[in-house]
Design a protein around this motif. Structure first.
Motif, PDB file in Angstrom:
ATOM      1  N   GLY A 197       6.971   4.660   2.654  1.00 22.76           N
ATOM      2  CA  GLY A 197       6.718   3.470   3.445  1.00 22.76           C
ATOM      3  C   GLY A 197       7.923   2.555   3.599  1.00 22.76           C
ATOM      4  O   GLY A 197       9.083   2.985   3.594  1.00 22.76           O
ATOM      5  N   LYS A 241       2.167   6.381   0.580  1.00 21.14           N
ATOM      6  CA  LYS A 241       2.587   5.642   1.770  1.00 21.14           C
ATOM      7  C   LYS A 241       3.035   4.221   1.446  1.00 21.14           C
ATOM      8  O   LYS A 241       3.826   3.633   2.191  1.00 21.14           O
ATOM      9  N   SER A 242       2.527   3.679   0.352  1.00 22.04           N
ATOM     10  CA  SER A 242       2.873   2.304  -0.008  1.00 22.04           C
ATOM     11  C   SER A 242       3.191   2.198  -1.483  1.00 22.04           C
ATOM     12  O   SER A 242       2.368   2.570  -2.339  1.00 22.04           O
ATOM     13  N   TRP A 245       0.782  -0.554  -3.010  1.00 26.13           N
ATOM     14  CA  TRP A 245      -0.590  -0.090  -3.165  1.00 26.13           C
ATOM     15  C   TRP A 245      -0.688   0.844  -4.364  1.00 26.13           C
ATOM     16  O   TRP A 245      -1.654   0.794  -5.128  1.00 26.13           O
TER      17      TRP A 245
END
Length: 278
Positions: A197, A241-242, A245
């Motif tokens: 990300g 992706k993060s 997160w």
């Protein structure tokens, strides 16, 4: 590095701490650690003198001599890649991956890395006095930089130099931990966790860790293209992706919701592992 330096100068002259500038300063401290890492894999300049000056510049803001990357990272971590003998091994104390292991890892890893640093200095001194003096020069430059700042204003030195330095050295070890914990160090492809990300735009593609271990000498700008070539081979559980997160899910939500806990990919090896306990 220019932005980082200007932030120090600007903040030093302010009558009080500006929250926005200080947050920016701490973020830049993280980027300094990544720059120090990249510079040791692939020096920024073709001229030796420019690289030496850059070493000093990075050292001042990183808070530790940047030659330390060579014995602990280049010659050790990249060779062993979280296997037994790696000074930055993630399962030295526990196989678990939780908030306690995350926060304690930098201190534990940093302690064991001192062994490699002392041995490296001894080796360098025996082989090349010029190289040894260059290593010592980084230490001297760092001591002078921090010492002058403390004499000028110890409170400002603490806020704008020493705390960012600690953030820099702490954060890079945290990054190493999350990139390797519960991955499979014996695998040719699943030895690292990758973050695909925004972190890569902000931190020089440092989140693409599998390809970095495979091709450590390439320029950081080329890693996205190289990552795309092997992405389909990597276990999806090791592609995030993060970054934030992942941190929130794995170290906070997981405290109350077990389904968010990461699962080790070395579980079948734990009984035979020479280091680490359940």
């Amino acid at each position: 590095m220019a932005i980082t330096t200007v932030l120090l100068v600007v903040q030093w002259d302010l009558p009080s701490v500006n929250p926005f500038l200080y947050a920016w300063c701490l973020f830049m401290a993280v980027s300094v650690a990544v720059m120090a890492h990249n510079h040791n894999h692939l020096p920024m300049w073709k001229k030796e003198n420019l690289n030496i000056l850059t070493d000093w510049w990075l050292t001042c803001f990183y808070g530790f001599p940047v030659w330390a990357w060579i014995p602990t990272h280049n010659k050790n971590h990249h060779k062993l890649n979280n296997k037994a003998g790696d000074y930055t091994i993630t399962y030295r104390v526990s196989e678990r991956n939780n908030l306690l292991t995350l926060l304690s890892y930098p201190s534990i890893s940093g302690y064991f890395q001192q062994i490699a640093l002392r041995a490296y200095l001894k080796e360098v001194k025996a082989k090349s006095m010029k190289k040894y003096y260059l290593c010592m020069a980084q230490i001297v430059v760092l001591v002078i930089f921090v010492g002058i700042a403390l004499l000028m204003d110890w409170k400002k030195a603490l806020y704008f130099i020493i705390i960012p330095q600690q953030v820099s050295t702490f954060s890079v070890l945290i990054l190493n931990y999350v990139q390797h914990v519960h991955a499979d160090e014996e695998s040719d492809i699943n030895h690292s966790r990758n973050f695909v990300g925004l972190i890569n735009i902000l931190l020089f593609n440092n989140g693409l860790h599998t390809v970095h271990h495979d091709k450590a000498g390439i320029h950081w700008s080329k890693t996205p293209a190289e990552h795309k070539k092997i992405e389909h081979l990597i276990d999806p559980a090791l592609i995030e992706k993060s970054f934030w997160w992942y941190i929130f899910r794995s170290y906070f939500l997981a405290l109350f919701m077990p389904r968010f806990r990461t699962k080790t990919k070395r579980i079948h090896k734990i009984k035979e592992a020479p280091v680490g306990v359940l």
